[in-house]
Enzyme design. Structure first.
Site, PDB file in Angstrom:
ATOM      1  N   ARG A   3       0.882  -1.195   0.008  1.00  0.00           N
ATOM      2  CA  ARG A   3       0.115   0.131   0.011  1.00  0.00           C
ATOM      3  C   ARG A   3       0.848   1.340   0.102  1.00  0.00           C
ATOM      4  O   ARG A   3       0.425   2.226   0.635  1.00  0.00           O
ATOM      5  CB  ARG A   3      -0.939  -0.020   1.279  1.00  0.00           C
ATOM      6  CG  ARG A   3      -1.874  -1.192   1.092  1.00  0.00           C
ATOM      7  CD  ARG A   3      -2.838  -1.258   0.054  1.00  0.00           C
ATOM      8  NE  ARG A   3      -3.651  -2.347   0.190  1.00  0.00           N
ATOM      9  CZ  ARG A   3      -3.436  -3.674  -0.399  1.00  0.00           C
ATOM     10  NH1 ARG A   3      -2.627  -3.734  -0.842  1.00  0.00           N
ATOM     11  NH2 ARG A   3      -4.228  -4.593  -0.051  1.00  0.00           N
ATOM     12  N   SER A  29     -11.523  -0.793   2.803  1.00  0.00           N
ATOM     13  CA  SER A  29     -11.060  -0.989   3.765  1.00  0.00           C
ATOM     14  C   SER A  29     -10.494   0.431   4.275  1.00  0.00           C
ATOM     15  O   SER A  29      -9.878   0.892   3.682  1.00  0.00           O
ATOM     16  CB  SER A  29      -9.812  -2.025   3.406  1.00  0.00           C
ATOM     17  OG  SER A  29     -10.296  -3.076   3.249  1.00  0.00           O
ATOM     18  N   GLU A  47      -5.309   3.343   5.255  1.00  0.00           N
ATOM     19  CA  GLU A  47      -5.113   3.386   3.905  1.00  0.00           C
ATOM     20  C   GLU A  47      -5.805   4.646   3.303  1.00  0.00           C
ATOM     21  O   GLU A  47      -5.218   5.092   2.311  1.00  0.00           O
ATOM     22  CB  GLU A  47      -5.913   2.123   3.298  1.00  0.00           C
ATOM     23  CG  GLU A  47      -5.401   1.049   3.557  1.00  0.00           C
ATOM     24  CD  GLU A  47      -5.895  -0.316   2.833  1.00  0.00           C
ATOM     25  OE1 GLU A  47      -6.770  -0.001   1.632  1.00  0.00           O
ATOM     26  OE2 GLU A  47      -5.647  -1.510   2.835  1.00  0.00           O
TER      27      GLU A  47
END
Length: 296
Positions: free
Chosen positions: A168, A218, A288
């Site tokens: 990520r 998410s 995130e």
């Protein structure tokens, strides 16, 4: 800034809540939807160097604060939407292409390795920017090269090796570069099961995630060797609410807008979840989601 000869649409004080998957957020000082790639280059060339820029696709994994964004938002979804096959295994994809569309079309071409894109709730541009992934796959694992645009509107191609990527995370070789396209490489789907795998993944997603309710996907990265959802659930936070923002009772790593949440409610809930998991499990969950703009 002169608008002569620009062919796109410029809006002033445009509310961003209509463009984000959470359906929250204040206005952007300026909002520009270019007519095409050439128009985008011209627009970027005319922007003052000190202007803050927010690049937006589908507005997933993005939380705009209630006070809005002081600068210019550039929208590419539905504009940079070219998706074509280059040869037997490689495809060219522009940044505004929805990842689910990419997954399905690649599979229909008899290629495998792109099924995971069906689980990414955004456009390729956002997936490139954060190395988005799902079901064990990651965006940059299939990237051969990218096309970027700089602040002055100049466009150039760079190899994937010019970027440092991790879970990520993506680090560009220089600042103020935005992704406009990429060449992706896949493998032949010898067993012909790529479309079936996508259907199974989508069915699993619908069964385990709060699909259909405003969210960003998410919220937190999974820590090494564990899952953010498990830690949040273990902390007793499933269903916890601040205002109309709620930790999803279906999947604890989702925060949903139950109808009238403010960005401040969602941000407060993100902070509460981090603080609680840090206290109960001694794990620091890393969001995130990108949080931008000013408070109301």
């Amino acid at each position: 800034m002169s608008l002569s000869h620009l062919r796109g649409e410029l809006r002033i004080n445009e509310p961003l809540m209509r463009y984000t998957s959470w359906r929250v957020g204040g206005p952007s000082d300026r909002y520009y939807r270019p007519a095409d790639g050439a128009d985008l280059s011209e627009f970027m060339h005319r922007l003052p160097n000190e202007e803050s820029i927010l690049w937006m696709g589908l507005g997933s994994n993005l939380l705009i604060r209630d006070g809005g964004f002081r600068g210019t938002t550039v929208s590419v979804h539905g504009v940079l939407d070219q998706l074509r096959r280059i040869d037997d295994t490689r495809v060219f994809v522009e940044a505004g292409v929805h990842c689910a569309r990419l997954a399905k079309l690649v599979a229909s071409w008899g290629l495998a390795g792109g099924e995971f894109f069906a689980g990414i709730p955004g456009t390729l541009g956002g997936a490139l920017a954060m190395n988005a992934g799902a079901w064990g796959g990651e965006t940059w694992s299939v990237v051969e090269s990218v096309r970027v645009i700089a602040r002055d509107g100049a466009v150039r191609d760079l190899p994937a090796s010019a970027f440092e990527t991790g879970y990520r995370s993506v680090t560009a070789p220089e600042s103020d570069l935005w992704f406009v396209a990429a060449e992706l490489a896949f493998t032949p789907d010898h067993d012909g099961q790529a479309p079936a795998r996508i259907r199974r993944m989508i069915a699993e997603r619908k069964a385990s995630q709060p699909v259909g309710k405003p969210s960003c996907g998410s919220v937190f990265r999974n820590p090494a060797g564990d899952h953010a959802a498990r830690l949040i659930e273990a902390a007793g936070l499933k269903g916890y609410r601040i205002g109309d923002a709620e930790v999803s009772p279906k999947h604890a790593n989702f925060i949903i807008n139950c109808g009238h949440a403010r960005a401040a409610d969602i941000e407060s809930l993100i902070t509460l979840v981090r603080d609680t998991v840090r206290r109960t499990a001694d794990v620091d969950l890393i969001p995130e989601v990108r949080i931008v703009g000013e408070a109301a």
